[in-house]
Structure formats: structure tokens, C-alpha cells
Motif scaffolding. Structure first.
Motif, PDB file in Angstrom:
ATOM      1  N   ILE A  83       0.853  -1.186   0.000  1.00  0.00           N
ATOM      2  CA  ILE A  83       0.000   0.000   0.000  1.00  0.00           C
ATOM      3  C   ILE A  83       0.892   1.240   0.000  1.00  0.00           C
ATOM      4  O   ILE A  83       1.756   1.400   0.872  1.00  0.00           O
ATOM      5  CB  ILE A  83      -0.934   0.012   1.219  1.00  0.00           C
ATOM      6  N   ASP A  84       0.683   2.095  -0.982  1.00  0.00           N
ATOM      7  CA  ASP A  84       1.434   3.354  -1.069  1.00  0.00           C
ATOM      8  C   ASP A  84       0.690   4.416  -0.273  1.00  0.00           C
ATOM      9  O   ASP A  84      -0.453   4.749  -0.596  1.00  0.00           O
ATOM     10  CB  ASP A  84       1.552   3.815  -2.523  1.00  0.00           C
ATOM     11  N   ASN A  85       1.328   4.944   0.747  1.00  0.00           N
ATOM     12  CA  ASN A  85       0.689   5.945   1.597  1.00  0.00           C
ATOM     13  C   ASN A  85       1.313   7.310   1.327  1.00  0.00           C
ATOM     14  O   ASN A  85       2.309   7.698   1.947  1.00  0.00           O
ATOM     15  CB  ASN A  85       0.842   5.562   3.072  1.00  0.00           C
ATOM     16  N   TRP A  86       0.715   8.058   0.403  1.00  0.00           N
ATOM     17  CA  TRP A  86       1.275   9.342  -0.012  1.00  0.00           C
ATOM     18  C   TRP A  86       0.766  10.519   0.815  1.00  0.00           C
ATOM     19  O   TRP A  86       1.340  11.608   0.763  1.00  0.00           O
ATOM     20  CB  TRP A  86       0.935   9.609  -1.484  1.00  0.00           C
ATOM     21  N   ALA A  87      -0.313  10.332   1.550  1.00  0.00           N
ATOM     22  CA  ALA A  87      -0.992  11.457   2.206  1.00  0.00           C
ATOM     23  C   ALA A  87      -0.060  12.278   3.109  1.00  0.00           C
ATOM     24  O   ALA A  87      -0.028  13.511   2.993  1.00  0.00           O
ATOM     25  CB  ALA A  87      -2.201  10.960   2.986  1.00  0.00           C
ATOM     26  N   PRO A  88       0.705  11.677   4.019  1.00  0.00           N
ATOM     27  CA  PRO A  88       1.557  12.504   4.887  1.00  0.00           C
ATOM     28  C   PRO A  88       2.564  13.345   4.101  1.00  0.00           C
ATOM     29  O   PRO A  88       2.816  14.501   4.455  1.00  0.00           O
ATOM     30  CB  PRO A  88       2.262  11.468   5.777  1.00  0.00           C
ATOM     31  N   TYR A  89       3.108  12.765   3.043  1.00  0.00           N
ATOM     32  CA  TYR A  89       4.080  13.500   2.241  1.00  0.00           C
ATOM     33  C   TYR A  89       3.416  14.676   1.541  1.00  0.00           C
ATOM     34  O   TYR A  89       3.950  15.802   1.549  1.00  0.00           O
ATOM     35  CB  TYR A  89       4.728  12.578   1.207  1.00  0.00           C
ATOM     36  N   TYR A  90       2.260  14.449   0.949  1.00  0.00           N
ATOM     37  CA  TYR A  90       1.565  15.531   0.244  1.00  0.00           C
ATOM     38  C   TYR A  90       1.191  16.657   1.196  1.00  0.00           C
ATOM     39  O   TYR A  90       1.339  17.841   0.885  1.00  0.00           O
ATOM     40  CB  TYR A  90       0.327  14.988  -0.477  1.00  0.00           C
ATOM     41  N   ILE A  91       0.705  16.295   2.352  1.00  0.00           N
ATOM     42  CA  ILE A  91       0.330  17.316   3.346  1.00  0.00           C
ATOM     43  C   ILE A  91       1.564  18.121   3.766  1.00  0.00           C
ATOM     44  O   ILE A  91       1.517  19.352   3.857  1.00  0.00           O
ATOM     45  CB  ILE A  91      -0.349  16.648   4.556  1.00  0.00           C
ATOM     46  N   ASP A  92       2.664  17.442   3.997  1.00  0.00           N
ATOM     47  CA  ASP A  92       3.897  18.105   4.422  1.00  0.00           C
ATOM     48  C   ASP A  92       4.408  19.077   3.366  1.00  0.00           C
ATOM     49  O   ASP A  92       4.808  20.205   3.688  1.00  0.00           O
ATOM     50  CB  ASP A  92       4.963  17.041   4.719  1.00  0.00           C
ATOM     51  N   ARG A  93       4.360  18.675   2.114  1.00  0.00           N
ATOM     52  CA  ARG A  93       4.896  19.529   1.051  1.00  0.00           C
ATOM     53  C   ARG A  93       3.975  20.711   0.753  1.00  0.00           C
ATOM     54  O   ARG A  93       4.456  21.805   0.424  1.00  0.00           O
ATOM     55  CB  ARG A  93       5.151  18.702  -0.204  1.00  0.00           C
ATOM     56  N   VAL A  94       2.684  20.505   0.862  1.00  0.00           N
ATOM     57  CA  VAL A  94       1.760  21.626   0.706  1.00  0.00           C
ATOM     58  C   VAL A  94       1.952  22.620   1.839  1.00  0.00           C
ATOM     59  O   VAL A  94       1.964  23.842   1.624  1.00  0.00           O
ATOM     60  CB  VAL A  94       0.293  21.128   0.649  1.00  0.00           C
ATOM     61  N   GLN A  95       2.134  22.127   3.053  1.00  0.00           N
ATOM     62  CA  GLN A  95       2.372  23.006   4.196  1.00  0.00           C
ATOM     63  C   GLN A  95       3.635  23.831   3.983  1.00  0.00           C
ATOM     64  O   GLN A  95       3.687  25.025   4.326  1.00  0.00           O
ATOM     65  CB  GLN A  95       2.503  22.181   5.474  1.00  0.00           C
ATOM     66  N   ALA A  96       4.661  23.220   3.390  1.00  0.00           N
ATOM     67  CA  ALA A  96       5.908  23.939   3.132  1.00  0.00           C
ATOM     68  C   ALA A  96       5.696  25.080   2.141  1.00  0.00           C
ATOM     69  O   ALA A  96       6.279  26.166   2.297  1.00  0.00           O
ATOM     70  CB  ALA A  96       6.972  22.975   2.612  1.00  0.00           C
ATOM     71  N   VAL A  97       4.851  24.862   1.141  1.00  0.00           N
ATOM     72  CA  VAL A  97       4.543  25.938   0.192  1.00  0.00           C
ATOM     73  C   VAL A  97       3.797  27.065   0.898  1.00  0.00           C
ATOM     74  O   VAL A  97       4.100  28.244   0.721  1.00  0.00           O
ATOM     75  CB  VAL A  97       3.726  25.389  -1.002  1.00  0.00           C
ATOM     76  N   ILE A  98       2.833  26.704   1.724  1.00  0.00           N
ATOM     77  CA  ILE A  98       2.065  27.705   2.472  1.00  0.00           C
ATOM     78  C   ILE A  98       2.977  28.513   3.389  1.00  0.00           C
ATOM     79  O   ILE A  98       2.860  29.740   3.493  1.00  0.00           O
ATOM     80  CB  ILE A  98       0.941  27.016   3.284  1.00  0.00           C
ATOM     81  N   ASP A  99       3.923  27.822   4.030  1.00  0.00           N
ATOM     82  CA  ASP A  99       4.829  28.477   4.979  1.00  0.00           C
ATOM     83  C   ASP A  99       5.960  29.244   4.294  1.00  0.00           C
ATOM     84  O   ASP A  99       6.692  29.994   4.959  1.00  0.00           O
ATOM     85  CB  ASP A  99       5.445  27.442   5.925  1.00  0.00           C
ATOM     86  N   GLY A 100       6.135  28.995   3.004  1.00  0.00           N
ATOM     87  CA  GLY A 100       7.245  29.627   2.293  1.00  0.00           C
ATOM     88  C   GLY A 100       8.576  28.961   2.556  1.00  0.00           C
ATOM     89  O   GLY A 100       9.629  29.561   2.337  1.00  0.00           O
TER      90      GLY A 100
END
Length: 357
Positions: free
Chosen positions: A252-269
Motif C-alpha cells: 500500500i502506497d501511503n502518499w498522504a503525509p508526504y503531500y500534506i507536508d509539502r503543501v504546508q511547506a509551500v504555504i509556509d514559504g
């Protein structure tokens, strides 16, 4: 007149506020090689997209395009996403690598993340999962379950990721059952239920009673179910509708934590181009429930192997191991380095057939 002016001014202010709110919203795009309902690879990437929506709510807007062929079509879709105002775009198949790099050069203010590739830029990061760790667990179970001693493997494209998986599964099936033989069929597709079903049927006709796959649909499970007494494993997703037979477990590929982390990084700059390659330990690779079709002792062995990989006590590519032609590769106790694994273009000793060029 004065009241009219006041109302007009208020309306204008509200409009500007709405526009500002829309502009403040982070827009995240996803490009998928298959349909989001494939039950496998694309399904799990889309689950990650949905997790982003749930995590960030109105602060984020996600967009996606499914069934995008690798090549020129991908470049067109990526360009359209960038022009639509996307702040971050995830491209989720190996063949999107060059299109991602090409479009990223034209849109330096847009962040891109490419799955399973190796080319990066200031605004392009890469990410993948150590699927070969899960293949080791699958291989052990497969080696223990087969009665014909023939295990079939449906491969997609002859790229290092797929070759690593075949090698890992074979090594651990062979450890579990020295009489095991692998038969590999190259389907040259990530998602084509008809081709995948034909490949499964061909392997069954060659005597395989266990089938592994690195393609994305549930068609091999359906073919195995029709044939009867053939075990399969879920690919990328649990594919649990086929449990307890023919599917006995899954990667099972669990991408959700990674996607959330990278989106947060964009939001945070704070987003920076990076390369991520995680496995069972960090949770990017999961092992689906091992069904009741697997004997309890085999299940216990498989879970122990999973735990040893997760905590770093065991590496799936540990010597002694030779290459297919008999030349030495890894000495006793030596483990493969990431560079070799990332560029893997050879079979290990014992596998028959050749890797297509």
C-alpha cells in the motif's frame, strides 16, 4: 445618490476582499497516469490529494487530470495547470520526468514534485517509495504459498524501480523456497486491464499458482479468481475486495503525509527542492492485511520480516548476492547502496530471461 455610492463602495470592497481571499488560497495540481478509480497506483495518489483537501480545508484548492499519457500530452497538461495559477504541481509517473523539467523551466515561480524520477531543479523536487521493501515481504509469502514452485510476475516497464521489485521478490521467495522459479511478462503499460488480464492468464497457463504485479489494475486478481486456486497480491492499494482469495496481502502506497507536508511547506514559504525515498519504517510503504489464506506461521514470518526492515535491522539486498551472469555483486553481509539500487539494470542470479532494452 449618497446611499447609492455607499452601497457601490461596499460592494466593491466586498469584491476586492473576495478576490484577495481567492488569491490567498494555495492551488495544488496533480497529474495522474491512470484513472482515479483504478484501485491501485492512481487511486492511492488521489487518496493523498483528498487528504490534502481534508487537512487544509478552504485554504487549499486542488485540481487534477487523470489518464494523462506520458510524453507531449503531459507537457501540455502541466502547462495548462501552471497557467491556471497552480502554486504546486505533483506529477505522479516516471514518464512525466522530462515534461516536468521542461515546464518547470518556463514557470520558475511554480513548485513541481515528480514521483519516481531523478531529475531535479531549483523548483523541482523528487519523491518515491522503497517499494522493494514491500516486495521482499510479498516474495517470502509467495515462496511459501506456491505448490507448483512457479511464481508469475507482471512487469510494467523495464525501469530500475520495476527491476528492483522483481529482484527483491525473487530473492526472498528463493530464501523461503529454494525450488522457486519466476516467470516474468512485460506488459509495457501501467494501466491496461485487458493487457494485464492476458498476462495473468498466460502466466497461469505456464503453471504459475502465485502472481505478483507491478501494474495498476485489479484485472490480474479477476483472472486469478476465474482460474481458481491462484494467489495474487494487491499493488499500490489494498485491493481488499479480492480477499481472502485470490489476494492474500498488498503493498500500500501511503502518499498522504508526504503531500500534506509539502503543501504546508509551500504555504509556509519553506519549500525547497529535495529528494525523498522512504519505505516501510517511515510509513510511505505499507503492508496490507495478510489474509486468512496464509498459514499463521507464514504470516508471523512475513510480519517479522516487515518489522526487521522497518527498524533497520535488515536490508532486502544483503549479500552474498551475485548478478544473473554469476559475477559477484554483494559479499557476505554487504548491503546495496542507494546509487546502485536507483540505477538497477540487472537481474540477480537465478532469474531467467533477459531485461528488455
Amino acid at each position: 445618490m449618497k446611499l447609492t455610492s455607499i452601497l457601490a463602495g461596499a460592494a466593491l470592497a466586498l469584491g476586492l476582499a473576495g478576490a484577495a481571499t481567492a488569491q490567498d488560497k494555495t492551488k495544488v495540481g496533480f497529474v495522474f497516469v491512470g484513472p482515479i478509480g483504478d484501485g491501485g497506483w492512481t487511486y492511492e495518489h488521489n487518496q493523498g490529494r483528498l487528504a490534502v483537501e481534508e487537512e487544509f480545508g478552504d485554504a487549499v484548492e486542488t485540481i487534477y487530470q487523470e489518464n494523462v499519457p506520458e510524453g507531449a500530452d503531459a507537457e501540455r497538461v502541466l502547462t495548462q495547470m501552471a497557467l491556471s495559477g497552480a502554486d504546486l504541481i505533483f506529477t505522479t509517473s516516471f514518464g512525466y520526468m522530462d515534461p516536468t523539467i521542461n515546464v518547470a523551466q518556463k514557470f520558475p515561480d511554480v513548485k513541481f514534485e515528480h514521483a519516481t524520477g531523478y531529475k531535479r531543479a531549483d523548483n523541482v523536487g523528487t519523491y518515491s517509495a522503497r517499494f522493494y521493501e514491500g516486495r521482499a515481504v510479498q516474495g517470502h509469502i509467495a515462496g511459501k504459498l506456491t505448490e507448483s514452485n512457479i511464481i508469475g510476475y507482471i512487469a510494467s516497464f523495464p525501469i530500475p524501480e520495476v527491476i528492483r521489485g522483481i529482484n527483491s521478490a525473487y530473492i526472498h521467495a528463493k530464501k523461503a523456497n529454494p525450488d522457486v522459479e519466476f516467470k516474468v511478462i512485460w506488459a509495457y503499460t501501467w494501466f491496461d486491464p485487458a493487457k494485464e488480464a492476458d498476462a495473468a492468464q498466460a502466466l497461469i497457463e505456464q503453471g504459475a499458482d502465485v502472481i505478483l504485479q507491478h501494474t495498476d489494475s485489479t484485472a490480474p486478481q479477476a483472472a486469478a479468481e476465474k482460474a481458481g486456486d491462484v494467489y495474487t497480491f494487491g499493488q499500490a492499494s489494498d485491493m481488499a475486495e479480492y480477499a481472502p482469495m485470490p489476494r492474500v496481502s498488498s503493498i500500500i502506497d501511503n502518499w498522504a503525509p508526504y503531500y500534506i507536508d509539502r503543501v504546508q511547506a509551500v504555504i509556509d514559504g519553506t519549500w525547497e527542492s529535495d529528494d525523498t525515498w522512504d519505505g516501510i519504517g517511515p510509513g510511505m510503504v505499507g503492508i496490507g492485511e495478510i489474509s486468512s489464506a496464509v498459514p499463521e506461521d507464514v504470516k508471523a514470518e512475513a510480519l517479522a520480516l516487515k518489522e526487521a526492515i522497518a527498524n533497520g535491522d535488515y536490508h532486502p539486498f544483503t549479500g552474498p548476492l551475485n548478478k544473473q551472469d554469476g559475477t559477484a555483486w554483494l559479499a557476505e553481509g554487504e548491503t546495496a547502496d542507494d546509487g546502485t539500487l536507483l540505477g538497477m539494470n540487472f537481474y540477480v542470479e537465478g532469474l531467467t530471461g533477459s531485461i528488455p532494452q
